[in-house]
Write a protein that holds these residues in place. Structure first.
Motif, short mmCIF file in Angstrom:
data_model
loop_
_atom_site.label_atom_id
_atom_site.label_comp_id
_atom_site.label_asym_id
_atom_site.label_seq_id
_atom_site.Cartn_x
_atom_site.Cartn_y
_atom_site.Cartn_z
N ALA A 68 0.82 -1.22 0.00
CA ALA A 68 0.00 0.00 0.00
C ALA A 68 0.85 1.27 0.00
CB ALA A 68 -0.94 0.01 1.21
N ASP A 69 2.15 1.10 0.10
CA ASP A 69 3.06 2.25 0.16
C ASP A 69 3.46 2.65 -1.27
OD1 ASP A 69 5.04 4.11 0.57
OD2 ASP A 69 6.26 2.87 1.90
N LYS A 70 2.84 3.70 -1.78
CA LYS A 70 3.12 4.10 -3.16
C LYS A 70 4.55 4.58 -3.32
CE LYS A 70 1.18 8.82 -2.84
NZ LYS A 70 0.69 8.72 -1.44
N GLU A 71 5.12 5.22 -2.28
CA GLU A 71 6.49 5.71 -2.40
C GLU A 71 7.48 4.56 -2.59
OE1 GLU A 71 7.63 8.70 -2.79
OE2 GLU A 71 5.71 9.72 -2.52
N LEU A 130 4.23 2.21 -12.57
CA LEU A 130 3.95 3.64 -12.47
C LEU A 130 2.61 4.05 -13.06
CD1 LEU A 130 7.52 4.87 -13.50
CD2 LEU A 130 6.52 5.05 -11.22
N GLU A 131 2.21 3.43 -14.17
CA GLU A 131 1.00 3.88 -14.87
C GLU A 131 -0.25 3.87 -13.99
OE1 GLU A 131 0.45 5.46 -17.46
OE2 GLU A 131 1.89 4.99 -19.05
N PRO A 132 -0.57 2.77 -13.30
CA PRO A 132 -1.79 2.80 -12.46
C PRO A 132 -1.68 3.79 -11.30
CG PRO A 132 -0.58 0.73 -12.18
CD PRO A 132 0.04 1.42 -13.33
N LEU A 133 -0.47 3.94 -10.77
CA LEU A 133 -0.29 4.93 -9.71
C LEU A 133 -0.50 6.34 -10.24
CD1 LEU A 133 2.87 3.51 -7.88
CD2 LEU A 133 0.53 3.60 -6.98
N TYR A 134 -0.04 6.60 -11.45
CA TYR A 134 -0.17 7.94 -12.04
C TYR A 134 -1.64 8.28 -12.26
CZ TYR A 134 0.42 11.78 -15.36
OH TYR A 134 0.35 12.99 -16.01
N HIS A 182 1.45 13.73 -8.35
CA HIS A 182 2.72 13.30 -7.76
C HIS A 182 3.85 13.53 -8.77
CE1 HIS A 182 5.90 10.85 -6.05
NE2 HIS A 182 5.18 10.70 -4.94
N PRO A 183 4.90 14.27 -8.39
CA PRO A 183 5.93 14.62 -9.36
C PRO A 183 6.76 13.43 -9.85
CG PRO A 183 6.61 15.25 -7.14
CD PRO A 183 5.17 14.83 -7.06
N GLY A 184 6.99 12.46 -8.98
CA GLY A 184 7.82 11.34 -9.39
C GLY A 184 7.16 10.46 -10.43
N LEU A 185 5.86 10.35 -10.40
CA LEU A 185 5.16 9.46 -11.33
C LEU A 185 5.28 9.94 -12.77
CD1 LEU A 185 2.05 8.71 -9.10
CD2 LEU A 185 3.88 7.12 -9.73
N ALA A 186 4.95 11.20 -13.01
CA ALA A 186 5.08 11.73 -14.37
C ALA A 186 6.55 11.74 -14.79
CB ALA A 186 4.50 13.14 -14.43
N HIS A 187 7.43 12.13 -13.89
CA HIS A 187 8.86 12.23 -14.20
C HIS A 187 9.42 10.87 -14.63
CE1 HIS A 187 13.13 13.49 -12.65
NE2 HIS A 187 13.10 13.24 -13.93
N TYR A 188 9.17 9.85 -13.85
CA TYR A 188 9.79 8.56 -14.13
C TYR A 188 9.13 7.85 -15.31
CZ TYR A 188 11.68 9.62 -9.53
OH TYR A 188 12.29 10.25 -8.47
N LEU A 189 7.87 8.18 -15.58
CA LEU A 189 7.24 7.66 -16.79
C LEU A 189 7.93 8.23 -18.04
CD1 LEU A 189 3.44 7.60 -15.92
CD2 LEU A 189 4.85 5.65 -16.65
N ILE A 190 8.30 9.49 -17.98
CA ILE A 190 9.04 10.08 -19.10
C ILE A 190 10.35 9.33 -19.32
CG2 ILE A 190 10.23 12.15 -19.93
CD1 ILE A 190 8.11 13.81 -18.43
#
Length: 421
Positions: A160-163, A193-197, A203-211
């Motif tokens: 359950a820990d998204k981080e 990452l996609e379902p979390l995004y 959340h900045p990390g989700l979009a960033h790391y998807l790129i």
């Protein structure tokens, strides 16, 4: 009475104008995205801790380190703040930490272990420690893979820990083999990452790391949504303004790349981030070249060339500062200019090799192939300089290469990667 009324009205108007002026003089609130990282630290430092993590997710490493240090001052019992400081030295998709940062990172891990922490926090701390442990005898690649496995365990223990899942995804990207054309690690990271995004779009990390996950010719179209969003999620971070241009460059969206990097360049300059300013300028110059805006490309490269006291040994700075003149000459077929280029003093060997490559091409295309021999010899020297001695001994020594993975930077198309291996 009329005069008194008029006077009163004027006074009231002046007070209102002053109040409005004061209201509009307030600076725009900092926007770094939304992070909610649960810790056992004092609630009073919760917002500051989350800001440190948000900065970390946007690769604002110096600012992140300072933020976490501020947290340790406000709450000496916050073990995770020391974890944050240590992670600010590990730049997974950039270069390896130097010896001093490795020492400091291990020191922060030792402090974190001595501070009371929850079992979950202890796993985060031990995972980070796997990267720093044995730095004197284990390769960077080996320690990065150990950290990846440790973060996989944290993510599995706390689903359950998204981080945990986000940092695990970043670790997967960091250990992706550059020779893997199937992009297996990147695809695995994107699946996480996609379902979390979709659930946490701010959340900045989700979009960033998807790129980063989609930063390849094959996958780039999938990254366009995240690229369009990231600069709006964390506009206070120069890297967030620049990163969308990785996808724009892959897809040939040159006007979008120009706009992205103009904003990133200015923000980085205003914040005194020389490395990010040069990186954005490099992509900006390349986009101008693809648009045929040669005068603009020359201008921004010339402006970058006026920057003094550049620490070319810093890969991020040295790469951009050396690569821009190379692009300018090679893209326009100015062979004599390419042949005259010189790497900046103290440039790392893999960066200097790009300049020697351009010189060799310039000599050959200008009809002086014999003059390229010296540059080819320099490239060979650079290759040898990138080898590390086989310092690992014992029964496991054959498991590890005696060469480190040369840190690379995402190169816009048409600029060949030098495989210095």
């Amino acid at each position: 009475m009329r005069a008194q009324s008029l006077c009163g009205a004027l006074i009231l108007a002046c007070v209102l104008c002053a109040a409005l002026a004061e209201e509009h003089s307030h600076p725009t609130p900092e926007k770094l995205g939304r992070v909610d990282f649960e810790t056992s630290c004092s609630p009073a430092v919760g917002a500051a801790f989350n800001r440190g993590v948000a900065l970390l997710h946007s690769f604002a490493y110096s600012a992140s380190e300072q933020q976490f240090r501020d947290v340790t001052q406000a709450d000496p019992g916050c073990a995770m703040a020391h974890w944050g400081i240590a992670l600010s030295y590990y730049h997974p998709l950039w270069t390896s930490p130097d010896a001093e940062h490795l020492r400091q990172g291990m020191q922060e891990m030792d402090i974190a272990r001595r501070v009371s922490a929850t079992p979950r926090e202890q796993e985060y701390i031990e995972a980070a420690a796997t990267f720093y442990r044995g730095a004197d005898r284990l390769s960077h690649a080996h320690r990065a893979q150990a950290y990846e496995r440790a973060m996989a365990a944290v993510a599995a223990h706390y689903p359950a820990d998204k981080e945990a899942r986000i940092f695990y995804s970043l670790a997967l990207l960091a250990t992706a083999p550059p020779t893997d054309t199937t992009h297996a690690n990147q695809k695995q990271a994107a699946q996480i990452l996609e379902p979390l995004y979709r659930k946490f779009p701010e959340h900045p990390g989700l979009a960033h790391y998807l790129i980063h996950a989609y930063d390849s010719s094959e996958l780039a179209p999938r990254g366009l949504t995240a690229a369009r969003a990231y600069s709006k999620i964390a506009p206070a971070a120069p890297h967030a303004l620049h990163m969308p241009s990785h996808i724009f460059t892959r897809l040939g969206l040159w006007e979008d790349s120009v706009a992205s990097n103009l904003g990133a360049r200015k923000a980085a300059h205003d914040q005194g981030d020389i490395g990010e300013e040069l990186h954005a300028t490099d992509y900006l110059a390349y986009a101008y070249l693809q648009l045929g805006r040669f005068t603009d490309a020359e201008r921004v490269v010339r402006e970058a060339g006026t920057m003094t006291s550049l620490a070319a040994g810093d890969f991020k700075i040295g790469y951009a500062a050396n690569a821009m003149p190379v692009r300018l000459a090679i893209e326009r077929g100015q062979w004599s200019s390419a042949a005259a280029l010189q790497p900046l003093a103290d440039s790392s060997p893999q960066v200097a090799a790009i300049v020697y490559w351009a010189r060799a091409v310039g000599h050959a295309r200008d009809g002086h192939a014999e003059s390229a021999a010296g540059d080819l010899a320099k490239i060979k020297e650079c290759k040898e300089s990138c080898r590390l001695p086989a310092t690992i001994t014992g029964p496991n020594r054959r498991k590890f290469s005696n060469r480190r993975r040369v840190p690379g930077w995402p190169l816009p198309p048409r600029m060949p990667r030098l495989r210095l291996r």
